[in-house]
Design a protein around this motif. Structure first.
Motif, short mmCIF file in Angstrom:
data_model
loop_
_atom_site.label_atom_id
_atom_site.label_comp_id
_atom_site.label_asym_id
_atom_site.label_seq_id
_atom_site.Cartn_x
_atom_site.Cartn_y
_atom_site.Cartn_z
N GLU A 24 0.83 -1.22 0.00
CA GLU A 24 0.00 0.00 0.00
C GLU A 24 0.86 1.26 0.00
O GLU A 24 0.57 2.22 -0.70
CB GLU A 24 -0.89 0.04 1.24
N ARG A 25 1.92 1.21 0.82
CA ARG A 25 2.80 2.39 0.88
C ARG A 25 3.42 2.67 -0.49
O ARG A 25 3.43 3.81 -0.97
CB ARG A 25 3.92 2.16 1.91
N ARG A 68 2.30 1.73 -3.29
CA ARG A 68 1.27 2.08 -4.27
C ARG A 68 0.81 3.52 -4.11
O ARG A 68 0.56 4.22 -5.08
CB ARG A 68 0.08 1.11 -4.17
N SER A 69 0.72 3.99 -2.87
CA SER A 69 0.19 5.34 -2.69
C SER A 69 1.19 6.37 -3.26
O SER A 69 0.78 7.36 -3.85
CB SER A 69 -0.19 5.63 -1.24
N LEU A 70 2.48 6.09 -3.13
CA LEU A 70 3.47 7.00 -3.72
C LEU A 70 3.34 6.99 -5.25
O LEU A 70 3.38 8.03 -5.91
CB LEU A 70 4.88 6.57 -3.32
N ASP A 89 0.62 6.19 -6.97
CA ASP A 89 -0.67 6.81 -7.36
C ASP A 89 -0.63 8.33 -7.25
O ASP A 89 -1.35 9.02 -7.97
CB ASP A 89 -1.81 6.25 -6.50
N ALA A 90 0.22 8.84 -6.35
CA ALA A 90 0.31 10.30 -6.20
C ALA A 90 1.05 10.94 -7.38
O ALA A 90 1.11 12.16 -7.49
CB ALA A 90 1.02 10.63 -4.89
N THR A 112 4.21 10.82 -7.93
CA THR A 112 5.55 11.27 -7.52
C THR A 112 6.66 10.70 -8.42
O THR A 112 7.67 11.36 -8.66
CB THR A 112 5.82 10.79 -6.06
N THR A 143 7.41 2.15 -8.41
CA THR A 143 7.89 1.90 -7.06
C THR A 143 8.12 0.39 -6.93
O THR A 143 7.77 -0.37 -7.85
CB THR A 143 6.87 2.37 -6.00
N GLY A 174 9.92 5.09 -2.00
CA GLY A 174 9.04 4.19 -2.76
C GLY A 174 9.61 2.80 -2.95
O GLY A 174 9.16 2.06 -3.83
N GLU A 224 -0.65 -10.57 -2.56
CA GLU A 224 -0.97 -9.16 -2.87
C GLU A 224 -0.93 -8.95 -4.38
O GLU A 224 -0.32 -9.71 -5.11
CB GLU A 224 0.09 -8.26 -2.23
#
Ligand code: NAD
Length: 451
Positions: A4-5, A7-9, A11-12, A14, A129, A155, A172
């Protein structure tokens, strides 16, 4: 959580800019150069590897991969123009490389730095990432990387542990998985990836043959073969696994190989600071068993043969008069044991190679260009080395990968950026003039044109 960590980077957004990618590559280079000594110590503990060998085979090649990628990245990422056929004009198209998302990198123990961070170069360069899974069989190196990576990179998550932890991780969803290791575990990884329709790159192993014939300089060939076999104590996926040679050449190679081994490691390799150890007592015992069983089946020891599994020592060993069905020929050796298999001629050698799984590499030591051409054309392998083992795997401009049971997909340099990207066609056509009248009903005009 780690996925998740990462992925969120992603998705942002970055990771998309070229500046972010370049910065990560610079930081990866910093990680390696600022911690060279710690990496060398970890590999000395895990594999008994000398600092010089660690530098040459892990750190130097990784830095070269980073430099090459850093230098060419912006040109690789430029959208490629594609011309459209006249029917669609006026129009244009381009191929845009788009990052995939979160890439899982699963590495083996034999080159635990290069085979974990090497794929990461391309993963980051392509704007992804990553989650890294080092091998549990090299605990010092795995712990070190777990500690260092978050200090230098954004990431990139590191997950340590064995098969259980990896099984959990594989539940996952990732956007790509690059796995380096055995075919057995490769199948498990591919099956798990299928659940999420995740594409995989599999870097596997196999028995890479080397053909040697009487047209070559046998002393020089023996030098290269002994080196290629014994780098990293034989624990190299592209090492020449065994030799195929006509009987007189096989005989002539025996003293030459013995001499080269002595020249590299002295009269007792156990005392040489440049000779490493096997990764575990279990693997050392497997190699010892393999040699003993092969001798019982008729092979002869030319040099070596000693082993002490408890101290993870296996001597550089050359076996000759090895039959194609000898125990040492049943599986990838992955250790410092070199069987010489006498064969009648080139036809017999080619037939032998073709009867087995497609290997990761095939080597030929011959001055005869017809023989070289025949080997390249009539056999299939991940790569071919003419008069030289291993080198192709260290050149960032050459795609590295297997074929068939030795793997699927390729990476290194530009091949990595392509592997870890989606090449997305973007087509543009101005709304006017309208030239698509023919394909829109009623088909009166099209019918007339096609009649
Ligand atoms: P391996 O397949 O045993 O392990 C590789 C990785 O898979 C490790 O990280 C391990 O933790 C993980 N793993 C093990 N069991 C698992 C399971 N049940 N489920 C999920 N993950 C699991 O390979 P190895 O012994 O570390 O490496 C040796 C093999 O790797 C040899 O066959 C060699 O030829 C091959 N290899 C290939 C290349 C290449 O680039 N093509 C490079 C090096 C090694």
């Amino acid at each position: 959580m780690v996925v998740e960590r990462a992925r969120s980077l992603f998705d942002a957004g970055t990771t998309r800019p070229l500046t972010w990618r370049r910065e990560q590559l610079d930081r990866l280079a910093d990680l390696v150069t600022a911690n060279t000594e710690a990496i060398e110590e970890a590999l000395a503990a895990d594999l008994g590897k000398s600092a010089t060998e660690t530098y040459l085979t892990e750190i130097g090649v990784l830095l070269e991969e980073i430099r090459h990628t850093r230098r060419h990245l912006s040109s690789w990422l430029k959208p490629r123009r594609v011309r459209l056929p006249w029917q669609y004009q006026p129009a244009g198209a381009s191929l845009v490389l788009e990052p995939l998302g979160v890439v899982l990198v699963i590495a083996p123990w034999n080159y635990p730095v290069f085979l974990l961070l090497g794929p990461l170069v391309g993963v980051l360069a392509a704007g992804n990432t990553a989650v890294l899974k080092p091998s549990e069989l090299v605990p010092r190196t795995a712990e070190l990387l777990e500690r260092l990576v978050p200090r230098y990179l954004d990431g990139v998550e590191v997950v340590t542990g064995g098969p259980e932890r990896t099984t959990e991780l594989l539940r996952e969803r990732f956007d790509h998985i690059v796995f380096t290791g055995s075919g057995r575990v490769g199948r498990i990884v591919m099956a798990a990836a299928a659940e999420h329709l995740t594409p995989v790159t599999l870097e596997l192993g196999g028995k890479s043959p080397a053909w040697v014939d009487g047209t070559t300089d046998l002393a020089a060939a023996a030098r290269r073969i002994a080196w290629g076999k014994l780098v990293n104590t034989g624990q190299t996926c592209v090492a020449p696994d065994y030799l195929l040679a006509p009987p007189d050449v096989a005989r002539a190679l025996e003293p030459l190989l013995a001499r080269e081994i002595r020249a590299m490691y002295g009269p007792d390799p156990a005392l040489s600071p440049d000779y490493g150890r096997i990764v575990s007592a279990r693997h050392a015992a497997r190699l010892q068993q393999m040699v003993d069983d092969s001798v019982a089946a008729g092979a002869r020891v030319v040099v070596g043969g000693q082993a002490d599994p408890e101290s993870r020592y296996v001597a550089p060993t050359v076996l000759t008069d090895v039959a194609p069905d000898s125990p040492v020929m049943a599986e990838e050796i992955f250790g410092p044991v070199l069987p010489i298999v006498p064969v009648a001629d080139l036809d017999a050698a080619i037939a032998h190679v073709r009867a087995g799984d497609k290997p990761l590499a095939l080597y030929a030591f011959t001055a005869d260009t017809t023989v070289r051409d025949r080997l390249v054309r009539e056999t299939s392998s991940g790569a071919v080395g003419l008069d030289v083992p291993l080198v192709h795997a260290a050149v960032p401009a050459l795609p590295f990968g297997g074929v068939g049971p030795s793997g699927m997909g390729a990476y290194h340099g530009e091949a990595s950026v392509r592997t870890f990207s989606h090449a997305k066609p973007v087509v543009r056509k101005p709304l006017r003039p309208e030239t698509l009248g023919m394909v829109r009903p009623p088909f009166t005009a099209a019918r007339r044109a096609l009649a």
